[in-house]
Design a protein around this motif. Structure first.
Motif, mmCIF file in Angstrom:
data_model
loop_
_atom_site.group_PDB
_atom_site.id
_atom_site.type_symbol
_atom_site.label_atom_id
_atom_site.label_comp_id
_atom_site.label_asym_id
_atom_site.label_seq_id
_atom_site.Cartn_x
_atom_site.Cartn_y
_atom_site.Cartn_z
ATOM 1 N N ARG A 14 -2.881 2.032 -2.706
ATOM 2 C CA ARG A 14 -4.321 2.152 -2.448
ATOM 3 C C ARG A 14 -4.580 2.627 -1.025
ATOM 4 N N GLU A 15 -3.816 2.110 -0.074
ATOM 5 C CA GLU A 15 -4.015 2.496 1.316
ATOM 6 C C GLU A 15 -3.513 3.908 1.599
ATOM 7 N N SER B 249 -4.200 5.493 -22.244
ATOM 8 C CA SER B 249 -2.926 5.913 -21.661
ATOM 9 C C SER B 249 -2.098 4.737 -21.166
ATOM 10 N N MET B 250 -2.724 3.559 -21.030
ATOM 11 C CA MET B 250 -2.034 2.365 -20.550
ATOM 12 C C MET B 250 -1.518 1.497 -21.702
ATOM 13 N N ASP C 228 0.306 4.743 -9.639
ATOM 14 C CA ASP C 228 -1.096 4.527 -9.983
ATOM 15 C C ASP C 228 -1.570 3.294 -9.221
ATOM 16 N N VAL C 229 -2.789 3.343 -8.697
ATOM 17 C CA VAL C 229 -3.306 2.233 -7.904
ATOM 18 C C VAL C 229 -3.361 0.949 -8.731
ATOM 19 N N THR C 230 -3.856 1.043 -9.960
ATOM 20 C CA THR C 230 -3.956 -0.143 -10.806
ATOM 21 C C THR C 230 -2.595 -0.788 -11.011
ATOM 22 N N TYR D 290 -3.217 9.415 -5.649
ATOM 23 C CA TYR D 290 -2.830 8.485 -6.710
ATOM 24 C C TYR D 290 -4.050 8.113 -7.554
ATOM 25 N N PRO D 291 -3.955 8.261 -8.869
ATOM 26 C CA PRO D 291 -5.085 7.882 -9.726
ATOM 27 C C PRO D 291 -5.237 6.372 -9.799
#
Length: 282
Positions: free
Chosen positions: A71-72, A95-96, A252-254, A86-87
């Motif tokens: 995220r940072e 997609s998850m 991916d951030v998540t 990054y998404p």
């Protein structure tokens, strides 16, 4: 599985100061970081001082060498005037599906012992059957989705009254949140920290009590190598050791902020009780 959206991306005050902050935190000199990132100390100095705008590729290389959270890394790119790399895909996105299925299988495999998946703000995204055993007696307003693992644990209407070693466990959770706040500039996480830190402290717990001088440390609870969570359930006390697993090299951030916390029995009595009450998955 309960799904919640991720937190919003933080904003920066300039890529130079942000990079310098990460470099200092990692205890690297400009020369050391420049060599690792295939740059020069002079150019890095100009970047940190705002005299030069780094390329998108250099920002990503520096972030990689500094082990900056995903995220940072997006925040660094935004501060430098670039689009995020990054998404941040919602966990309920089609997609998850494979990832969600894998998490659900891991949670089920940990039964009859409690396990939970949380996001970067400690919101509970999924849990196995055994976690429900620990949540017995928690006030309904704390269980309204999206419920929060830290809030449920430390709130006076949550698990706090049943935790035998609440002083130590509270300190452990607050320190864990402080470490996370050092890595991510997340306002929801900071608000949660201020909230739970304001809950009533257990009586007789001096704030400046040295850890090594406590007579009620981990060894006093039968676990000399890790602090157990000891929680009352009816007429018995269940004892657990907590472990946390995250994804390696997330893109991916998540996914980067997902964490699975599993609670391993810390004594034979807890093993026997959970196996008899929860039993194997049917």
């Amino acid at each position: 599985m309960t799904i919640m959206a991720g937190m919003g991306s933080p904003t920066g005050t300039g890529v130079g100061p942000l990079l310098r902050g990460w470099r200092v935190r990692r205890q690297l000199s400009q020369l050391q970081l420049a060599l690792r990132a295939d740059s020069s100390a002079r150019h890095l100095s100009f970047v940190e001082n705002g005299r030069s705008r780094p390329s998108r590729e250099l920002v990503l290389r520096l972030a990689e060498e500094l082990d900056v959270p995903v995220r940072e890394r997006n925040a660094l790119l935004l501060a430098a005037g670039y689009a995020p790399h990054y998404p941040e895909t919602p966990l309920d996105d089609p997609s998850m599906a494979t990832l969600r299925g894998g998490l659900e299988r891991l949670l089920a495999a940990h039964d009859p012992y409690p396990a939970v998946v949380v996001d970067g703000s400690f919101r509970v995204l999924a849990a196995n059957r055994s976690l429900g055993l620990l949540l017995t007696g928690v006030a309904p307003h704390l269980l309204e989705p999206p419920f929060n693992a830290i809030r449920i644990t430390l709130h006076p209407d949550g698990l706090a009254p049943r935790i035998v070693n609440l002083r130590q466990w509270r300190r452990h959770l607050l320190e864990r949140m402080e470490r996370q706040l050092e890595l991510v500039r997340a306002e929801p996480l900071r608000r949660l920290y201020e909230e739970v830190r304001g809950y009533p402290e257990p009586a007789g717990d001096p704030a400046d009590e040295p850890a090594d001088d406590r007579v009620d440390g981990p060894a006093a609870y039968g676990s000399p190598f890790a602090l157990p969570l000891r929680i009352r359930y009816e007429e018995r006390v269940l004892s657990f050791l907590s472990t946390i697993a995250t994804f390696n090299t997330p893109l991916d951030v998540t996914v980067s902020e997902l964490a699975m916390e599993t609670f391993l029995p810390a004594d034979a009595e807890t093993v026997r009780f959970l196996q008899s009450v929860v039993g194997p998955e049917r």
